[in-house]
Each structure stands twice: as structure tokens, then as C-alpha cells.
Design an enzyme around this catalytic site. Structure first.
Site, short mmCIF file in Angstrom:
data_model
loop_
_atom_site.label_atom_id
_atom_site.label_comp_id
_atom_site.label_asym_id
_atom_site.label_seq_id
_atom_site.Cartn_x
_atom_site.Cartn_y
_atom_site.Cartn_z
N MET A 30 0.77 -1.31 -0.05
CA MET A 30 -0.03 0.06 -0.04
C MET A 30 0.77 1.34 0.19
SD MET A 30 -3.49 -0.80 2.06
CE MET A 30 -2.60 -0.58 3.66
N LEU A 33 6.79 3.13 1.70
CA LEU A 33 8.01 2.13 1.93
C LEU A 33 8.67 2.36 2.89
CD1 LEU A 33 7.97 0.96 -2.06
CD2 LEU A 33 6.24 0.44 -0.21
N HIS A 34 9.03 1.08 3.64
CA HIS A 34 9.88 1.32 4.51
C HIS A 34 10.96 -0.16 4.37
CE1 HIS A 34 7.57 -1.73 6.48
NE2 HIS A 34 6.67 -0.76 6.56
N GLY A 36 11.08 -3.10 5.57
CA GLY A 36 10.13 -4.22 5.61
C GLY A 36 9.81 -4.35 4.33
N HIS A 37 9.23 -3.43 3.44
CA HIS A 37 8.93 -3.69 2.13
C HIS A 37 9.91 -4.06 1.32
CE1 HIS A 37 5.70 -0.78 3.59
NE2 HIS A 37 4.87 -1.63 3.16
N GLN A 61 -10.21 -2.99 2.00
CA GLN A 61 -9.76 -3.65 2.90
C GLN A 61 -9.87 -2.63 4.23
OE1 GLN A 61 -6.01 -4.54 1.20
NE2 GLN A 61 -5.10 -3.91 2.99
N LYS A 151 4.60 -10.35 8.86
CA LYS A 151 4.30 -9.29 10.14
C LYS A 151 2.64 -9.44 10.10
CE LYS A 151 3.06 -4.74 10.87
NZ LYS A 151 2.42 -3.95 10.15
N ASP A 152 2.11 -9.33 8.76
CA ASP A 152 0.81 -9.53 8.96
C ASP A 152 0.44 -11.15 8.80
OD1 ASP A 152 -0.36 -6.69 8.08
OD2 ASP A 152 1.65 -7.03 7.13
N LEU A 186 8.55 -2.69 11.92
CA LEU A 186 8.47 -1.54 11.02
C LEU A 186 6.78 -1.53 10.29
CD1 LEU A 186 11.63 -1.10 9.04
CD2 LEU A 186 10.89 -0.31 11.18
#
Ligand code: AMP
Length: 282
Positions: A30, A33-34, A36-37, A61, A151-152, A186
């Protein structure tokens, strides 16, 4: 890196790659970006010749009263980060490009069972939105593989189930959680935290680590989780859930060894999620 905003341009770019026989990896996001992405992009890069990221703040969502409008949109910075990470293509469509109809009239994908409880309980309809957009992106991109963050954790389980049930010929790669030095996972939503909340936020991960250690040392599950909830409340969180599940998100039984601790908690108005896998003693 090319940025594509329309479906015909996407199909054309991917057609070229497919004709060359390249493996295609998809990284849905989405945006905002950090690291993690970027770990997902790196995992994709290691496994495929062509990496395509998508940035789409998916209205389906988000529930009523959630942060759809406030969600950070930072396309230019994201493009620079993706380019530096070696991403080949970015698909960043407008809402009306993907959803031609009002959302309530839109065909959707509903994954049962694994969507129940945890975030599925506190965010009704959230996972219908996730499975629908990911299924749509799978259909548009037809990647060989797709990378998602652990993470998700529940989202990853939902996508694995959808891919199995609908026979998508796509390998799903789960990527470990990337954390700040103090342990906070993150997240684009971390930017909502005030300085005081940001200082408290790592207590979520620290609490999960303490609970993991207690459970691996054969602590009583119910008592350990109750103590964890109290610890989070004392730190200033409003816990949404703190649960121990089998690694496949089924219930923990006496034979369960591989398990996962999952938590969601509010800090002020920000909802944080985190999880930790562990091995239960015999
Ligand atoms: P989002 O942009 O928040 O929808 O996330 C897009 C993808 O990045 C999802 O697969 C997330 O699980 C993944 N992701 C987000 N944060 C992290 C993180 N800290 N570590 C690893 N993956 C992450």
C-alpha cells in the site's frame, strides 16, 4: 524502473517479460515504503528475473472509521526506494482503474475459517478486501511467485489458503518481520505515533518475547497470556487480542509444537500488530 498506471500498459510490459521466459515476482504493497517492504523486494529479486511491486491503498480492506483517507501516500519517495532496491516495474493504479463499480457492487473473494478471529474479528470485511485485491493482482500480473511479510501473519495465511483453494499457480514466499533496533516491527502506521507513544511501542514486541520464553519453558498458557495482557495494559496499550495459535492458525492442542503468539493493540489511536513464532515443549 517504469511506473505503470493503466492495465493495458501493465499487460504489455509483462508480456515482453513472459516472451523472454523470465520469472516474474510480485510484491503487493500500500506504499509509504520502509525497510520491511524492501526486504520483500530483495526476496523477490533473489528468486525472479523481473520484480514488479504494486502500490494501491485498497479501499475495500478499510472499515468505516478506519484510516483510509489519512493513510500516508508518498509515491515519489516510494519510486526512488523501489528503484534503488532493484525493482523493475511499479504498478500504481487509481482506485477506479481496479474497481470499475461501487465497492458494494464489486465481485469479491471470501476466504472462510482462517479469516475468523484475530484481526478478522476486530476488522469485519478486512480480509475480504485483502483476498479480493490480491486475487485481482494475481490475475492481472500472473506472477510465478509473490512475496508477503510475516508481520501480517493472518493475511499471509489467508493468501496461502486462497491460492490453494483457487489453484493459483503461484508460489507464496513469506518474509520475516523487519524490526527497528528497539524491536518495534516496521509499519507505515508507526508514523502516526507521538514521540511518547513511539517510546512505548517496542513494549509490544518485548512482551511477546517474555511470553514466548515463559511458554517455551512450559508456562501455563492461559495464565501466561493473562499476565501478558496485564503487562500491555500497564504499559498504556489497549489490547485488541493476545492469542496463542498453532502455526497454521488452528487451535493449540496437546500435540501442537510449532505455535505463534499474535497480538494487536492500540496505542492512542494507532493500532499495532505483531507476532512471534515459538516451539511448545512436549
Ligand atoms: P502494507 O503496505 O502494509 O500493506 O504491506 C505490504 C507488504 O509488506 C505485506 O506483505 C506486509 O506483510 C509487508 N510488511 C509490512 N511491514 C513489514 C515488516 N516490518 N517486515 C516484513 N514485511 C512487512
Amino acid at each position: 524502473m517504469r511506473t505503470l498506471r493503466e492495465i493495458p500498459a501493465l499487460r504489455e510490459a509483462l508480456g515482453d517479460a513472459r516472451r523472454r521466459g523470465d520469472r516474474i515476482a510480485l510484491v503487493p504493497t500500500m506504499g509509504n515504503l520502509h525497510e520491511g517492504h524492501l526486504a520483500l523486494v530483495e526476496a523477490a529479486r533473489e528468486r525472479a528475473e523481473v520484480v514488479i511491486a504494486t502500490i494501491f491503498v485498497n479501499p475495500m480492506q478499510f472499515g468505516a472509521g478506519e484510516d483510509l483517507d489519512a493513510y500516508p501516500r508518498t509515491l515519489e519517495e516510494d519510486q526512488a526506494r523501489l528503484e534503488a532496491a532493484g525493482c523493475d516495474l511499479l504498478f500504481a493504479p487509481d482506485v477506479t482503474t481496479l474497481y470499475a463499480r461501487p465497492l458494494e457492487a464489486q465481485t469479491r473473494i471470501v476466504v472462510p475459517e482462517v479469516t475468523e478471529g484475530l484481526c478478522g474479528a476486530s476488522r469485519p470485511g478486512h480480509f475480504d478486501g485483502v483476498s479480493t485485491i490480491v486475487g485481482m493482482l494475481f490475475n492481472l500480473v500472473q506472477p510465478d511467485l509473490a512475496c508477503f511479510g510475516e508481520k501480517d501473519y493472518q493475511q499471509l495465511a489467508v493468501i496461502r489458503r486462497m491460492v490453494a483453494d483457487l489453484h493459483f499457480p503461484i508460489e507464496i514466499v513469506g518474509v520475516p518481520i523487519v524490526r527497528a533496533e528497539d524491536g518495534l516491527a516496521l509499519s507505515s502506521r508507526n508514523g502516526y505515533l507521538s514521540p511518547e507513544e513511539r517510546a512505548t511501542a517496542p513494549r509490544l514486541h518485548r512482551t511477546l518475547c517474555e511470553l514466548r520464553d515463559a511458554l517455551e519453558a512450559d508456562g501455563d498458557i492461559e495464565a501466561t497470556l493473562a499476565a501478558g495482557t496485564r503487562r500491555l495494559e500497564e504499559a498504556g496499550f489497549v489490547p485488541d487480542y493476545l492469542e496463542l495459535r498453532a502455526a497454521d492458525l488452528g487451535p493449540v492442542t496437546p500435540t501442537t509444537r510449532e505455535a505463534v503468539l499474535l497480538a494487536a493493540a492500540r496505542l492512542g489511536t494507532t493500532r499495532l500488530i505483531d507476532n512471534l513464532t515459538l516451539t511448545l515443549p512436549r
